[in-house]
Design a protein around this motif. Structure first.
Motif, PDB file in Angstrom:
ATOM      1  N   PHE A 116       1.218  -1.446  -0.109  1.00 51.17           N
ATOM      2  CA  PHE A 116      -0.279   0.421  -0.387  1.00 51.17           C
ATOM      3  C   PHE A 116       1.092   1.099  -0.310  1.00 51.17           C
ATOM      4  O   PHE A 116       0.197   2.342   0.538  1.00 51.17           O
ATOM      5  CB  PHE A 116      -1.364  -0.097   0.853  1.00 51.17           C
ATOM      6  N   ARG A 117       1.677   1.279  -0.531  1.00 53.22           N
ATOM      7  CA  ARG A 117       2.502   2.219  -0.989  1.00 53.22           C
ATOM      8  C   ARG A 117       2.422   3.192  -2.706  1.00 53.22           C
ATOM      9  O   ARG A 117       2.984   4.450  -2.221  1.00 53.22           O
ATOM     10  CB  ARG A 117       4.443   2.088  -0.965  1.00 53.22           C
ATOM     11  N   LYS A 118       1.653   2.439  -3.140  1.00 52.01           N
ATOM     12  CA  LYS A 118       1.682   3.207  -3.703  1.00 52.01           C
ATOM     13  C   LYS A 118       0.517   2.679  -5.036  1.00 52.01           C
ATOM     14  O   LYS A 118       0.163   1.929  -5.240  1.00 52.01           O
ATOM     15  CB  LYS A 118       3.038   2.887  -5.222  1.00 52.01           C
ATOM     16  N   ALA A 119      -0.202   3.805  -4.670  1.00 46.68           N
ATOM     17  CA  ALA A 119      -1.359   3.952  -5.995  1.00 46.68           C
ATOM     18  C   ALA A 119      -1.580   3.680  -7.689  1.00 46.68           C
ATOM     19  O   ALA A 119      -0.536   4.681  -8.239  1.00 46.68           O
ATOM     20  CB  ALA A 119      -2.149   5.186  -5.510  1.00 46.68           C
ATOM     21  N   VAL A 120      -2.106   2.776  -7.957  1.00 51.19           N
ATOM     22  CA  VAL A 120      -1.771   2.501  -9.242  1.00 51.19           C
ATOM     23  C   VAL A 120      -4.098   2.979  -9.721  1.00 51.19           C
ATOM     24  O   VAL A 120      -4.389   2.827  -9.401  1.00 51.19           O
ATOM     25  CB  VAL A 120      -1.637   1.806 -10.445  1.00 51.19           C
ATOM     26  N   LEU A 121      -3.707   2.664 -11.538  1.00 51.52           N
ATOM     27  CA  LEU A 121      -4.323   3.010 -12.025  1.00 51.52           C
ATOM     28  C   LEU A 121      -4.889   1.328 -13.022  1.00 51.52           C
ATOM     29  O   LEU A 121      -3.711   1.557 -14.205  1.00 51.52           O
ATOM     30  CB  LEU A 121      -4.955   3.979 -13.368  1.00 51.52           C
ATOM     31  N   VAL A 122      -5.788   0.697 -13.036  1.00 50.63           N
ATOM     32  CA  VAL A 122      -5.610  -1.013 -13.498  1.00 50.63           C
ATOM     33  C   VAL A 122      -7.304  -1.182 -14.418  1.00 50.63           C
ATOM     34  O   VAL A 122      -7.924  -0.087 -13.989  1.00 50.63           O
ATOM     35  CB  VAL A 122      -5.339  -1.653 -12.729  1.00 50.63           C
ATOM     36  N   GLN A 123      -7.185  -1.793 -15.091  1.00 52.41           N
ATOM     37  CA  GLN A 123      -8.511  -1.592 -15.849  1.00 52.41           C
ATOM     38  C   GLN A 123      -8.882  -3.243 -15.370  1.00 52.41           C
ATOM     39  O   GLN A 123      -8.196  -3.799 -15.427  1.00 52.41           O
ATOM     40  CB  GLN A 123      -8.121  -2.547 -17.442  1.00 52.41           C
ATOM     41  N   TRP A 124     -10.394  -3.207 -14.254  1.00 54.16           N
ATOM     42  CA  TRP A 124     -10.960  -4.367 -13.837  1.00 54.16           C
ATOM     43  C   TRP A 124     -12.391  -3.638 -13.755  1.00 54.16           C
ATOM     44  O   TRP A 124     -12.378  -2.616 -13.463  1.00 54.16           O
ATOM     45  CB  TRP A 124      -9.373  -4.443 -12.418  1.00 54.16           C
ATOM     46  N   ASP A 179       0.221  10.230  -9.220  1.00 59.13           N
ATOM     47  CA  ASP A 179       0.766  10.604  -8.260  1.00 59.13           C
ATOM     48  C   ASP A 179       0.403  11.084  -7.116  1.00 59.13           C
ATOM     49  O   ASP A 179       1.044  11.322  -5.550  1.00 59.13           O
ATOM     50  CB  ASP A 179       0.880  11.870  -8.613  1.00 59.13           C
ATOM     51  N   MET A 180      -1.362  10.520  -7.312  1.00 59.03           N
ATOM     52  CA  MET A 180      -2.311  10.564  -5.496  1.00 59.03           C
ATOM     53  C   MET A 180      -1.467  10.030  -4.064  1.00 59.03           C
ATOM     54  O   MET A 180      -0.686   9.302  -4.910  1.00 59.03           O
ATOM     55  CB  MET A 180      -3.842  10.286  -5.176  1.00 59.03           C
ATOM     56  N   SER A 181      -1.069   9.906  -3.280  1.00 58.70           N
ATOM     57  CA  SER A 181      -0.831   9.178  -2.343  1.00 58.70           C
ATOM     58  C   SER A 181      -2.117   8.271  -1.775  1.00 58.70           C
ATOM     59  O   SER A 181      -2.896   7.984  -1.776  1.00 58.70           O
ATOM     60  CB  SER A 181      -1.219  10.410  -0.528  1.00 58.70           C
ATOM     61  N   VAL A 182      -1.537   7.230  -1.189  1.00 58.03           N
ATOM     62  CA  VAL A 182      -3.223   6.047  -0.473  1.00 58.03           C
ATOM     63  C   VAL A 182      -3.769   6.829   0.204  1.00 58.03           C
ATOM     64  O   VAL A 182      -5.069   6.568   0.272  1.00 58.03           O
ATOM     65  CB  VAL A 182      -1.881   5.079   0.071  1.00 58.03           C
ATOM     66  N   ASP A 183      -3.972   7.928   0.993  1.00 59.26           N
ATOM     67  CA  ASP A 183      -4.535   8.676   1.940  1.00 59.26           C
ATOM     68  C   ASP A 183      -5.320   8.758   0.986  1.00 59.26           C
ATOM     69  O   ASP A 183      -7.098   9.243   0.816  1.00 59.26           O
ATOM     70  CB  ASP A 183      -3.904   9.191   2.683  1.00 59.26           C
ATOM     71  N   ALA A 184      -5.189   9.608  -0.404  1.00 64.23           N
ATOM     72  CA  ALA A 184      -6.143  10.219  -0.914  1.00 64.23           C
ATOM     73  C   ALA A 184      -6.377   9.716  -1.782  1.00 64.23           C
ATOM     74  O   ALA A 184      -8.337   9.046  -2.087  1.00 64.23           O
ATOM     75  CB  ALA A 184      -5.341  11.424  -1.805  1.00 64.23           C
ATOM     76  N   SER A 191     -15.694   7.126  -0.579  1.00 64.21           N
ATOM     77  CA  SER A 191     -16.263   8.289  -0.985  1.00 64.21           C
ATOM     78  C   SER A 191     -17.299   7.823  -2.311  1.00 64.21           C
ATOM     79  O   SER A 191     -17.637   8.805  -3.204  1.00 64.21           O
ATOM     80  CB  SER A 191     -15.967   9.735  -1.259  1.00 64.21           C
ATOM     81  N   MET A 192     -16.590   6.396  -3.001  1.00 60.03           N
ATOM     82  CA  MET A 192     -16.963   5.783  -4.559  1.00 60.03           C
ATOM     83  C   MET A 192     -17.269   7.324  -5.313  1.00 60.03           C
ATOM     84  O   MET A 192     -18.193   7.733  -6.451  1.00 60.03           O
ATOM     85  CB  MET A 192     -18.648   5.554  -4.433  1.00 60.03           C
ATOM     86  N   GLY A 193     -16.141   7.901  -5.531  1.00 55.16           N
ATOM     87  CA  GLY A 193     -15.668   8.694  -6.576  1.00 55.16           C
ATOM     88  C   GLY A 193     -15.956  10.806  -6.268  1.00 55.16           C
ATOM     89  O   GLY A 193     -15.267  11.024  -6.892  1.00 55.16           O
ATOM     90  N   VAL A 194     -16.330  10.488  -4.445  1.00 55.55           N
ATOM     91  CA  VAL A 194     -17.318  11.532  -4.745  1.00 55.55           C
ATOM     92  C   VAL A 194     -16.277  12.834  -3.848  1.00 55.55           C
ATOM     93  O   VAL A 194     -15.704  14.126  -4.462  1.00 55.55           O
ATOM     94  CB  VAL A 194     -18.417  11.444  -3.204  1.00 55.55           C
ATOM     95  N   VAL A 195     -15.092  12.365  -3.692  1.00 59.24           N
ATOM     96  CA  VAL A 195     -14.386  12.956  -3.156  1.00 59.24           C
ATOM     97  C   VAL A 195     -12.829  12.501  -3.900  1.00 59.24           C
ATOM     98  O   VAL A 195     -12.256  11.337  -3.761  1.00 59.24           O
ATOM     99  CB  VAL A 195     -14.080  12.786  -1.051  1.00 59.24           C
ATOM    100  N   ALA A 196     -13.031  13.876  -4.982  1.00 57.79           N
ATOM    101  CA  ALA A 196     -11.797  13.523  -5.900  1.00 57.79           C
ATOM    102  C   ALA A 196     -10.774  14.143  -4.909  1.00 57.79           C
ATOM    103  O   ALA A 196     -10.779  15.183  -4.857  1.00 57.79           O
ATOM    104  CB  ALA A 196     -12.400  13.505  -7.451  1.00 57.79           C
ATOM    105  N   PRO A 197      -9.466  13.098  -5.468  1.00 51.54           N
ATOM    106  CA  PRO A 197      -8.454  13.915  -5.234  1.00 51.54           C
ATOM    107  C   PRO A 197      -8.070  15.431  -6.432  1.00 51.54           C
ATOM    108  O   PRO A 197      -8.091  14.864  -6.990  1.00 51.54           O
ATOM    109  CB  PRO A 197      -7.047  12.730  -5.355  1.00 51.54           C
ATOM    110  N   ALA A 198      -7.021  16.134  -5.316  1.00 54.17           N
ATOM    111  CA  ALA A 198      -6.506  17.035  -6.333  1.00 54.17           C
ATOM    112  C   ALA A 198      -5.269  16.671  -7.369  1.00 54.17           C
ATOM    113  O   ALA A 198      -4.632  15.697  -7.095  1.00 54.17           O
ATOM    114  CB  ALA A 198      -5.937  18.486  -5.087  1.00 54.17           C
TER     115      ALA A 198
END
Length: 207
Positions: A116-124, A179-184, A191-198
């Protein structure tokens, strides 16, 4: 009716976060207060003060963790922990459960761990559908030998409860590092996408 609906939704937006936060904190405090049972009855805060004050279990738990951590950090403590591990690994059934839990905890809580040190975008769950996931490591052993190509181990959490999810192995080239943090990322998922990271590019430009 429109005004009533607006007031109702506004009231929910104000009340629900506070109520859920209070419920979670109450559950944590109540659970940790159970650690007071290890003390003699005469030493219980309720007995000494004459009334119940929630939260003493939290303090006791923190003290226990600090003491155990301090003891296990020196040479004698490390030897004692190694001896305890050796004893547990000699007990059938218990050793398999303990070793599995220890490997997970070492990965999650160790300063040198990569979970959990890196967030990634995957096709799923299929191509063309994207979600946020977390890299937890890389395949090794027989699995790595079979895959051969460069793969990474990925945890795909469910929403709004990220404690459930799927463990998959994907090609590193198929994962888009964010680039977003794990917390973000966790807030985004819960939030199901409601709270979008900056947008990091906008943040860097504003500084």
């Amino acid at each position: 009716m429109a005004a009533l609906r607006k007031w109702l939704l506004t009231g929910l937006l104000v009340i629900v976060p506070g109520v859920i936060t209070a419920w979670v904190l109450n559950w944590i405090v109540s659970t940790l207060d159970q650690t007071l049972q290890i003390l003699p009855v005469a030493w219980h805060p309720d007995k000494l003060l004459g009334f119940h004050v929630p939260g003493f279990g939290v303090v006791l738990t923190l003290l226990i963790l600090l003491v155990v951590g301090a003891v296990a950090s020196n040479f004698a403590g490390r030897k004692l922990v190694q001896w305890g591990d050796a004893v547990v690994h000699r007990i059938p059934v218990v050793r398999s459960i303990y070793s599995s839990v220890k490997q997970v905890s070492d990965t999650l809580f160790s300063e040198s761990g990569n979970a959990f040190r890196k967030a990634v975008l995957v096709q799923w769950p299929r191509e063309g559908v994207w979600t946020v996931a977390f890299v937890t490591g890389a395949p090794n052993g027989e699995v790595a030998a079979y895959l051969r190509d460069e793969f990474v181990s990925v945890y795909v959490p469910t929403t709004p409860n990220p404690t459930g999810g799927y463990f998959v192995m994907l090609r590193k080239s198929d994962c888009v590092e964010l680039d977003m943090s794990v917390d973000a990322a966790l807030k985004y998922i819960v939030s199901m996408g409601v709270v979008a990271p900056a947008d990091p590019t906008l943040v860097s430009h504003s500084k």
